[in-house]
Design an enzyme around this catalytic site. Structure first.
Site, PDB file in Angstrom:
ATOM      1  N   SER A 103     -85.071  12.152  30.547  1.00 60.07           N
ATOM      2  CA  SER A 103     -84.324  13.227  29.903  1.00 60.07           C
ATOM      3  C   SER A 103     -85.160  14.505  29.982  1.00 60.07           C
ATOM      4  O   SER A 103     -86.273  14.493  30.507  1.00 60.07           O
ATOM      5  CB  SER A 103     -84.064  12.879  28.441  1.00 60.07           C
ATOM      6  N   LYS A 104     -84.609  15.562  29.423  1.00 69.49           N
ATOM      7  CA  LYS A 104     -85.270  16.871  29.468  1.00 69.49           C
ATOM      8  C   LYS A 104     -86.698  16.831  28.928  1.00 69.49           C
ATOM      9  O   LYS A 104     -87.534  17.646  29.310  1.00 69.49           O
ATOM     10  CB  LYS A 104     -84.465  17.887  28.669  1.00 69.49           C
ATOM     11  N   ARG A 105     -86.934  15.889  28.021  1.00 71.68           N
ATOM     12  CA  ARG A 105     -88.284  15.806  27.436  1.00 71.68           C
ATOM     13  C   ARG A 105     -89.343  15.517  28.503  1.00 71.68           C
ATOM     14  O   ARG A 105     -90.507  15.810  28.334  1.00 71.68           O
ATOM     15  CB  ARG A 105     -88.349  14.670  26.402  1.00 71.68           C
TER      16      ARG A 105
END
Ligand code: GLU
Length: 473
Positions: A240-242
């Protein structure tokens, strides 16, 4: 099903940019079609009018284009194919594989609750299944799912997976307004587009038994399915974006080479021994379904960066030009494709992991006069080296052959006459030519700059050493 020609597809839902996982799916299908001499079809699954946007469609095209993924057919748009879906839905009603249902959403909710309370799976209870209702306003169409037995997905990656049919209910295939539901549209498209091989993320696996049942109900052969495990981040949670940028084109903007991205994404799930570096041609030659792994690939940005450096080094210099130009432009450098730029790139290739780094390193080549770093100039452009710098400048301006060997000879002569080590003379020359103390190798850089730039920059440095005044504008 005819598999003499492999026909694959990529059917993105245009509800955002093309993310890394989606791109990997596209690449797998594209590579498999290219590897087998088959066909690759692009289809835009835009039936979700609320969430689909033209902007997303454009972003997907842009990303595919950057990755060098071309398609043989399409793009088809589901939103323009409602007639085809309607025809298939009608056929299923006629053949008794589907039926109209007038139960209200509230009634269905009650059935589900009742099933839940009695410890079962929340399902539609089949109230309208045998009523033979006619088409009427607001009636949905449900699929008459088998009540017993199991549906087996003979997955090309994961092996056979059996789903008990009791897990399913009579799912809706058309809404009250006649518009198709997702699984129906996908199956009708895959049938009418002659798709025989479907490789997709394993987040779709729960749709597959429903889709297989629809194929059977329509009297059509089931294609080969292969479900690829999701990509994970370093902490083993779903990417994910993390974990870093998720959009493919963000990597273009960070200075990545599309071939490196392609290579990296393929390796997140497919292997060929322990080989890490693959050219595009090699991927097409070697890609197969047998070596798609069953365990999830882990996204490693350092690996991507290193791979990018390798692809930059391995590429033919003129092929790097179109990738580098936008970054030079962004820095206000008006470089034109041609011999000078190629020479510049040759010197920067071994030391650039991204096109941003390459553009940063290219700056001094395009300045009218290099801007001296104050510390570097104070340290290296001092009057004690004036005589050897003058001698070198004269010698270079007079030389007829301007190549690495002749330059080396000229340097040697100056070093001998002044009893200097190479570093003593190379650093002032480097500051004179680039303004700083870090650059490509001195001789290759001089060749790239060309004799007249070298002589004029050396003359300016001599002047600076004499007067302490920089010629830089
Ligand atoms: N449109 C779906 C998605 O973007 C893909 C469906 C499929 O591959 O069957 O996830």
């Amino acid at each position: 099903m005819d598999k003499t020609t492999i026909i694959t597809r990529f059917p993105p839902s245009p509800t955002g940019y093309l993310h890394l996982g989606g791109a990997r799916t596209a690449i797998f299908n594209w590579l498999y079609a290219r590897h087998t001499g088959g066909r690759f079809i692009l289809r835009i699954e835009d039936t979700d009018v609320e969430r689909s946007t033209q902007e997303s469609v454009d972003a997907i095209f842009e990303a595919l284009d950057w990755l060098g993924i071309d398609w043989d057919e399409g793009p088809y748009y589901q939103s323009k194919r409602f007639d085809v879906y309607k025809e298939h839905i009608a056929r299923m009603i006629d053949s008794g594989h589907a039926y109209y249902c007038t139960c209200t959403p509230e009634q269905v909710e009650q059935m589900r609750n009742a099933a839940r309370e009695s410890g079962g799976k929340p399902k539609y209870d089949g109230t309208c299944r045998d009523k033979n209702l006619k088409q009427q306003d607001g009636a949905v169409v449900r699929f008459k799912a088998p009540l017993t037995g199991s549906t087996v997905v003979d997955d090309k990656i994961r092996g056979p997976i059996a789903f008990a049919n009791t897990e399913l209910d009579d799912f809706i295939i058309a809404r009250g307004d006649g518009s198709p539901m997702y699984n129906l549209a996908v199956v009708v498209d895959d049938i009418t587009m002659n798709i025989n091989t479907i490789i997709r993320g394993d987040d779709h696996i729960s749709n597959t038994p429903k889709q297989i049942l629809l194929y059977q109900a329509l009297g059509c052969d089931v294609p080969d399915f292969g479900h690829v495990p999701m990509v994970l981040g370093h902490d083993k949670s779903r990417l994910s974006k993390r974990h870093g940028a998720m959009s493919v084109t963000a990597y273009r903007d960070m200075g990545y080479h599309p071939d490196a991205m392609l290579n990296f994404l393929v390796r997140l799930g497919w292997s060929h021994g322990d080989q890490e570096f693959f050219t595009r041609a090699e991927l097409i030659e070697k890609f197969n379904l047998e070596h798609i792994g069953r365990s999830a690939g882990v996204f490693n940005p350092e690996k991507l960066l290193a791979l990018n450096g390798e692809h930059i080094r391995a590429a033919a210099t003129p092929d790097l030009v179109p990738h580098l130009l936008p970054f030079l432009k962004a820095k206000g450098i008006a470089a034109e494709p041609g011999d000078y730029l190629n020479g510049v790139i040759d010197t920067l290739k071994p030391r650039s992991k991204t096109f941003i780094e390459m553009a940063d390193g290219a700056g001094f080549y395009f300045q009218e006069k290099p801007v001296y770093d104050a510390q570097a100039a104070a340290k290296f452009l001092k009057s004690d080296l004036l005589a050897p710098m003058k001698q070198l400048t004269d010698a270079i301006s007079q030389t007829e052959t301007f190549d690495e060997t002749s330059l080396e000879d000229l340097f040697k002569k100056v070093m001998e006459d002044a009893d200097l080590k190479f570093g003593k003379i190379a650093q002032p020359v480097r500051v004179a030519l680039t303004g700083g103390t870090v650059s490509p190798g001195i001789f290759e850089m001089m060749i790239a700059l060309g004799k007249s730039r070298v002589v004029s920059r050396l003359k300016d440095a001599v002047l600076f050493m004499e007067t302490g005044v920089s010629a830089a504008k």
